[in-house]
Motif scaffolding. Structure first.
Motif, PDB file in Angstrom:
ATOM      1  N   MET A  16      29.386  49.348  21.452  1.00 44.18           N
ATOM      2  CA  MET A  16      29.793  48.130  20.812  1.00 44.18           C
ATOM      3  C   MET A  16      28.958  47.080  21.295  1.00 44.18           C
ATOM      4  O   MET A  16      28.799  45.921  20.409  1.00 44.18           O
ATOM      5  CB  MET A  16      31.386  47.697  21.607  1.00 44.18           C
ATOM      6  N   TRP A  67      26.450  46.308  18.566  1.00 50.73           N
ATOM      7  CA  TRP A  67      26.619  46.001  17.442  1.00 50.73           C
ATOM      8  C   TRP A  67      26.896  44.465  17.438  1.00 50.73           C
ATOM      9  O   TRP A  67      26.663  43.849  18.382  1.00 50.73           O
ATOM     10  CB  TRP A  67      28.062  46.492  17.009  1.00 50.73           C
ATOM     11  N   THR A 127      27.523  47.016  12.204  1.00 52.69           N
ATOM     12  CA  THR A 127      26.968  48.140  13.115  1.00 52.69           C
ATOM     13  C   THR A 127      25.857  48.687  13.341  1.00 52.69           C
ATOM     14  O   THR A 127      25.371  49.850  13.576  1.00 52.69           O
ATOM     15  CB  THR A 127      28.220  49.666  12.867  1.00 52.69           C
ATOM     16  N   PRO A 184      31.350  42.621  20.779  1.00 56.15           N
ATOM     17  CA  PRO A 184      30.264  43.172  21.074  1.00 56.15           C
ATOM     18  C   PRO A 184      29.527  42.371  21.997  1.00 56.15           C
ATOM     19  O   PRO A 184      28.864  42.968  23.122  1.00 56.15           O
ATOM     20  CB  PRO A 184      29.352  43.096  19.509  1.00 56.15           C
TER      21      PRO A 184
END
Lengths: 362, 298
Positions: B50, B53, B62, B269
């Motif tokens: 995460m 991203w 992503t 993120p």
């Protein structure tokens, strides 16, 4: 080194004590309810009041299973971790309803079955809650991010001008509500800008004023901390406060009050939406109808967590409650009010970073 | 056991049995391994992914990138949060040790044996109340109208209240209140395990009480101090409630910065990247303290 002698140190007691102490740091919540006679609701703290929920539960012989959250981002995170159908209704900022609709989360509401005609027209917020011709939420409660104060400690006339917030007159006697959007909105109104038209170019001027307010403030706190600061006399002014701070405290300290400055206040509005994947839509609609009913509206408006204006003008409030909420003055307040800034994702990030750098400044 | 297998099984059979034996403990450690995989390794990998991203509109982009990490180093306000966290954690740890050691020593050495369990239970009793409530209680104690200011005013030590609440000082007080007890427990356990014969031997060899403490007792209880200190560091550096309630947001610590990313915008993120950076700091601290953190002493 020699193996140490085992003594009667009460290892079990120590282990239990450490465990107990550590457990004390982490609240555990387990959500298990999902039966058909249960309504699963993602809510703000004002709905977590038995005075609001119990009449509905008793009348419908159901249980309202609630999960509290703060902030649309946190609410969306809960949904990301849930299965479709786990939740039936959600409380959400009216200006953020589009975020749920973009994710296909919400079910259009049957307008004919809800009391839209009884609502204050300004808080219907059609442009925010009607998307693609369909109504996805109904504003249940609203109020203002404005100036709360202790009238026995400040000159009430000073509170009618937003510029008093960045004037050093009350330095060290102010608290700042810890949410960047309404504070930015208030400052924008104070320097003559419209909250709906803010751009990145406006941020330097806004930052300058926010930094001055921060320098005047003793603390920057969320709801409970800022309310506590005002109630205990730690501060005399709460920037970003409003009826939601002072109305509930009035019975303990009648000097706690709020005003809408000449420039106006920042209008906040919270909505109820129904999930498209709800397994219990009739019950979800019943709940929304109950909350929007005169009785439900009065109970929600005077919730133990925070008070706020009911969006239904027929809310069954008594005269004292109406007085505290300035019910009669709402048309004038609403005329001067501007909505929360609703920035694009990019501008939102820049506003948040500006807020972060102001909070971090020594 | 190995000898008997070797003796009874010839050649390759013996080797096969050996290999089999190597897996014998597996069923016993499997639950712990699964638990760790499920509740530590898997979430950690998810968080790591995460963090690479980016938030993009209502969804996530992503495409792997280090942009979130770059933000931390490029934005002075973000980096300052780590500095603030490190400073507060260091102060809390040192102050807690200085207060906890004498307290643990009194409990272990001066309180009669029959009262020690009760004393320990009383020591942790306050922690059976809500952590949030305790933090708000400190806010009231340290406030302008709180007992501290009022006492100092009453004694004419102060002419007007001073700001104690909503400061770094208040955050440290809130933390120390908790961690002194935690450190007391780990140090107490260490002191109780320490045989009196060590001290007697040192005294017999001519050491005075200060030398006995400095050269014998303190080194032998260092592992208890370090275990408690490490727990203090891990829990303090990751705590959100105490600085949020008591610090008055007059400076941001890492957990507050992480929460800020999630609250409205749901920027998981960036929050993940900041969390990974915090974990790296904790890992570095662990490595620095590793030699003292062995739970058994050879």
């Amino acid at each position: 080194m020699a193996r140490l002698t085992k003594t009667t140190s009460g290892k079990g007691v120590i282990a239990a004590a450490i465990t107990a102490a550590l457990l004390g740091t982490a609240p555990f919540g387990i959500n298990t309810a999902s039966a058909e006679d249960t309504l699963n609701a993602l809510i703000w703290c004002d709905h977590n009041d038995p005075n609001l929920l119990k009449p509905f539960e008793d009348a419908n012989k159901v249980k309202v299973n609630i999960k509290e959250f703060e902030g649309t981002g946190a609410g969306m995170a809960i949904l990301d971790q849930s299965k479709p159908g786990d939740w039936d209704v959600m409380v959400i900022d009216s200006v953020d309803v589009h975020r749920g609709v973009e994710k296909n989360l919400f079910e259009p509401l049957p307008e004919a079955e809800l009391p839209f005609a009884d609502m204050f027209p300004e808080v219907k917020m059609d442009d925010a809650t009607i998307i693609g011709g369909k109504r996805y939420s109904i504003t249940e409660k609203f109020g203002y991010n404005t100036i709360s104060f202790n009238s026995s400690k400040v000159d009430v006339k000073d509170m009618t001008k937003m510029s008093i917030l960045w004037d050093p007159k009350y330095k060290g006697r102010m608290a700042l509500y810890d949410y960047y959007l309404p504070v930015i909105g208030m400052v924008a109104m104070g320097i003559g800008k419209k909250t709906s038209e803010l751009t990145e170019a406006d941020l330097p001027a806004i930052k300058e004023k926010v930094a001055l307010i921060k320098a005047n403030s003793k603390l920057t706190g969320e709801v409970a901390a800022s309310q506590t600061a005002l109630a205990t006399g730690e501060v005399d002014i709460l920037v970003g406060g409003g009826e939601w701070v002072t109305a509930g405290l009035h019975k303990d300290n009648a000097a706690l009050d709020f005003t809408i400055p000449d420039e106006g206040g920042v209008l906040w509005a919270q909505s109820l939406a129904m999930f498209a994947a709800s397994k219990n839509k009739p019950l979800a609609l019943k709940f929304i109808q109950y909350v929007m009913s005169p009785e439900g509206q009065a109970r929600l408006a005077t919730s133990s967590c925070y008070w706020g204006m009911p969006s239904n003008r027929k809310a069954a409030l008594n005269d004292d409650q109406k007085k505290l909420l300035r019910f009669a003055e709402q048309p004038a307040y609403l005329k001067r009010a501007q909505r929360y800034p609703a920035p694009s994702a990019d501008l939102d990030k820049k506003m948040q970073d500006m807020w972060t750098s102001v909070l971090q400044a020594k | 056991m190995t000898t008997s297998i070797d003796a009874s099984l010839p050649g390759s059979q013996s080797t096969a049995a050996y290999r089999w034996l190597a897996f014998a403990p597996l069923p016993y450690i499997l639950p712990a391994m699964l638990w760790t995989l499920l509740f530590f390794a898997a979430p950690f990998v998810a968080m790591l992914l995460m963090s690479l991203w980016q938030l993009s509109g209502p969804g996530l982009d992503t495409t792997p990138t280090l942009a979130n990490y770059a933000q931390f180093f490029n934005n002075p306000a973000y980096f300052q949060a780590m500095v603030n966290s490190a400073e507060v954690t260091a102060i809390v740890t040192v102050v807690s040790i200085l207060l906890a050691y004498p307290f643990a020593w009194i409990l272990a050495e001066r309180v009669p044996e029959r009262w020690q369990r009760l004393a320990l239970a009383l020591a942790v009793l306050p922690f059976w109340t809500s952590y949030v409530v305790r933090s708000y209680a400190w806010l009231l104690v340290l406030g302008e109208r709180g007992i501290v200011n009022q006492t100092l005013l009453g004694l004419h030590i102060l002419s007007q209240p001073i700001q104690l609440a909503n400061t770094r000082f208040a955050t440290v007080v809130g933390f120390v209140h908790f961690f002194v007890m935690l450190l007391t427990l780990t140090i107490y356990a260490n002191l109780k395990q320490l045989s009196p014969s060590y001290r007697k031997a040192a005294a017999d060899l001519g050491a005075n009480p200060v030398q006995v403490f400095w050269h014998v007792v303190l080194p032998l209880t260092l592992s208890g101090i370090m275990v408690g200190a490490f727990l203090t560091i891990v829990l303090a550096i990751g705590d959100y409630i105490t600085p949020q309630v008591l610090g008055g947001n007059n400076e941001l610590l890492m957990p507050q910065l992480i929460m800020l990313q999630i609250g409205r915008r749901g920027d998981f993120p960036l929050a993940s990247a900041l969390s990974i950076l915090l974990m790296i700091v904790v890992t570095l601290v662990y490595l620095a303290m590793a030699r003292w953190l062995k739970l058994e002493r050879a």
